[in-house]
Design an enzyme around this catalytic site. Structure first.
Site, PDB file in Angstrom:
ATOM      1  N   ASP A 154       0.897 -12.541  -4.755  1.00 57.36           N
ATOM      2  CA  ASP A 154       1.777 -12.557  -3.522  1.00 57.36           C
ATOM      3  C   ASP A 154       3.029 -13.599  -4.057  1.00 57.36           C
ATOM      4  OD1 ASP A 154       2.391 -12.221  -1.226  1.00 57.36           O
ATOM      5  OD2 ASP A 154       1.248 -11.557   0.287  1.00 57.36           O
TER       6      ASP A 154
ATOM      7  N   ASP B 277       6.265 -10.906  -9.637  1.00 55.49           N
ATOM      8  CA  ASP B 277       6.990 -10.302  -8.871  1.00 55.49           C
ATOM      9  C   ASP B 277       6.313  -8.665  -9.446  1.00 55.49           C
ATOM     10  OD1 ASP B 277       8.370  -7.871  -7.680  1.00 55.49           O
ATOM     11  OD2 ASP B 277      10.194  -9.117  -8.105  1.00 55.49           O
TER      12      ASP B 277
ATOM     13  N   ASN C 104      -1.297  -2.912  -3.716  1.00 51.20           N
ATOM     14  CA  ASN C 104      -1.022  -2.851  -2.163  1.00 51.20           C
ATOM     15  C   ASN C 104       0.090  -4.021  -1.644  1.00 51.20           C
ATOM     16  OD1 ASN C 104      -2.242  -3.752   1.190  1.00 51.20           O
ATOM     17  ND2 ASN C 104      -1.442  -5.695   0.214  1.00 51.20           N
TER      18      ASN C 104
ATOM     19  N   TYR D 181      10.656   3.788   3.285  1.00 48.31           N
ATOM     20  CA  TYR D 181       9.689   3.911   3.046  1.00 48.31           C
ATOM     21  C   TYR D 181       8.468   5.310   3.224  1.00 48.31           C
ATOM     22  CZ  TYR D 181       4.445   1.462   4.863  1.00 48.31           C
ATOM     23  OH  TYR D 181       3.027   1.044   5.043  1.00 48.31           O
TER      24      TYR D 181
ATOM     25  N   LYS E 201       6.177   6.227   0.248  1.00 48.53           N
ATOM     26  CA  LYS E 201       4.947   5.766   0.414  1.00 48.53           C
ATOM     27  C   LYS E 201       4.483   7.160  -0.160  1.00 48.53           C
ATOM     28  CE  LYS E 201       3.341   1.913   1.336  1.00 48.53           C
ATOM     29  NZ  LYS E 201       2.603   0.999   0.477  1.00 48.53           N
TER      30      LYS E 201
ATOM     31  N   THR F 224      -0.873  -6.141  11.647  1.00 47.20           N
ATOM     32  CA  THR F 224      -0.494  -6.967   9.680  1.00 47.20           C
ATOM     33  C   THR F 224       1.160  -7.441  10.607  1.00 47.20           C
ATOM     34  OG1 THR F 224       1.132  -5.292   8.681  1.00 47.20           O
ATOM     35  CG2 THR F 224      -1.456  -5.653   8.085  1.00 47.20           C
TER      36      THR F 224
END
Length: 299
Positions: free
Chosen positions: A38, A73, A100, A171, A175, A205
């Site tokens: 992360d 990254d 993810n 986005y 995706k 989230t």
């Protein structure tokens, strides 16, 4: 827990919070050794700090599991290579890659800036491709050396990638690209013992706080908990899933479903070139014989 992935080495990107964190904890609970990746960035991808990844590692270790933190990254070519090396250096191999990581910069297309497009496509699409590419290079080398691993990739798409989402053109495009990448990778990597699947999850989230109620229920089943998504991901990362590849699963709450991709639909073949004026009635017939598309989210 029954140790479904006992001893397997798992990389989870974007694992400091939300769904990724739930994946990392679930894999560890089932016996996996986990690289918790992360960058520690804000919701829009800016900034970064090591805290979130290390906190998840600390949770796993406190429960008796094995994990290391990584802040590379994943959308950087060198960063993705470093992430794969981190797994090899820490645990001597790599069995599962869960892509993810991602963030949002939502805006209607007519207002969307170039940098907002580039940043979101980079983190989601290149951030899937780059780790996948470096992991696959390792798995190919292992297969050629006669050490074929039962390797697994689980990519993360979205309902926005399946159907589109108003205000999320960047986005949704990224995706949807992940779905195409998944099907191609599944076709290409099978020879190396690698399966590649994708999920389209829905959960509470940072990225969905404007869509779903962020408050958990006082009692009963919390259908929007991120932890509901992870059991399927753990199973897809296990050796038990060897016959499943190139598929897309929708998962949320207690629901698991298969998403059907683009398929050939009704057609007409004249056997010669069409004249433009002929095609109006032809298109009308095709539309009449086809199933209406699912509506775009937010339309």
């Amino acid at each position: 827990m029954n140790g479904l992935v006992e001893g397997r080495v798992v990389v989870v990107t974007g694992a400091g919070r939300g769904i990724g964190r739930a994946h990392a904890l679930a894999f560890a609970a089932e016996g996996a050794r986990v690289v918790v990746n992360d960058l520690g960035a804000a919701l829009d991808g800016r900034g970064g700090e090591a805290g979130p990844a290390q906190q998840v590692v600390d949770e796993i270790r406190a429960a008796g599991g094995e994990a290391v933190a990584n802040t590379d990254d994943v959308a950087s070519w060198d960063g993705a290579a470093s992430l794969v090396r981190a797994a090899l250096d820490a645990f001597g191999g790599l069995d599962v890659l869960v892509n993810n990581a991602g963030f949002l910069r939502d805006r209607m297309l007519v207002n969307l800036a170039e940098d907002e497009w580039d940043a979101v496509v980079r983190v989601h699409l290149k951030g899937h491709f780059a780790p996948l590419r470096h992991a696959a290079e390792y798995w190919r080398g292992e297969a050629k050396a006669g050490r074929t691993r039962a390797a697994r990739v689980v990519n993360t798409s979205s309902g926005a990638g399946l159907l589109g989402s108003v205000g999320q053109g960047n986005y949704s495009a990224a995706k949807a690209g992940i779905l195409g990448l998944t099907t191609v990778a599944a076709a290409e990597f099978g020879r190396y013992g690698v399966t590649v699947n994708a999920i389209a999850p829905a959960a509470r989230t940072r990225m969905t706080e404007k869509t779903f109620d962020m408050a958990a229920p006082d009692d009963g089943f919390d259908a929007m908990a991120p932890e509901n998504v992870s059991p399927l991901v753990v199973w897809l990362g296990s050796e038990a899933s060897s016959s499943v590849t190139g598929r897309v699963f929708e998962v949320d709450g207690g629901r698991v479903g298969l998403a059907d991709g683009w398929r050939h639909g009704p057609q007409r073949d004249k056997g010669a070139r069409w004249a433009p004026a002929e095609l109006g009635p032809v298109v009308a017939e095709l539309l009449a014989e086809s199933v209406d598309p699912e509506p775009v989210y937010g339309a």
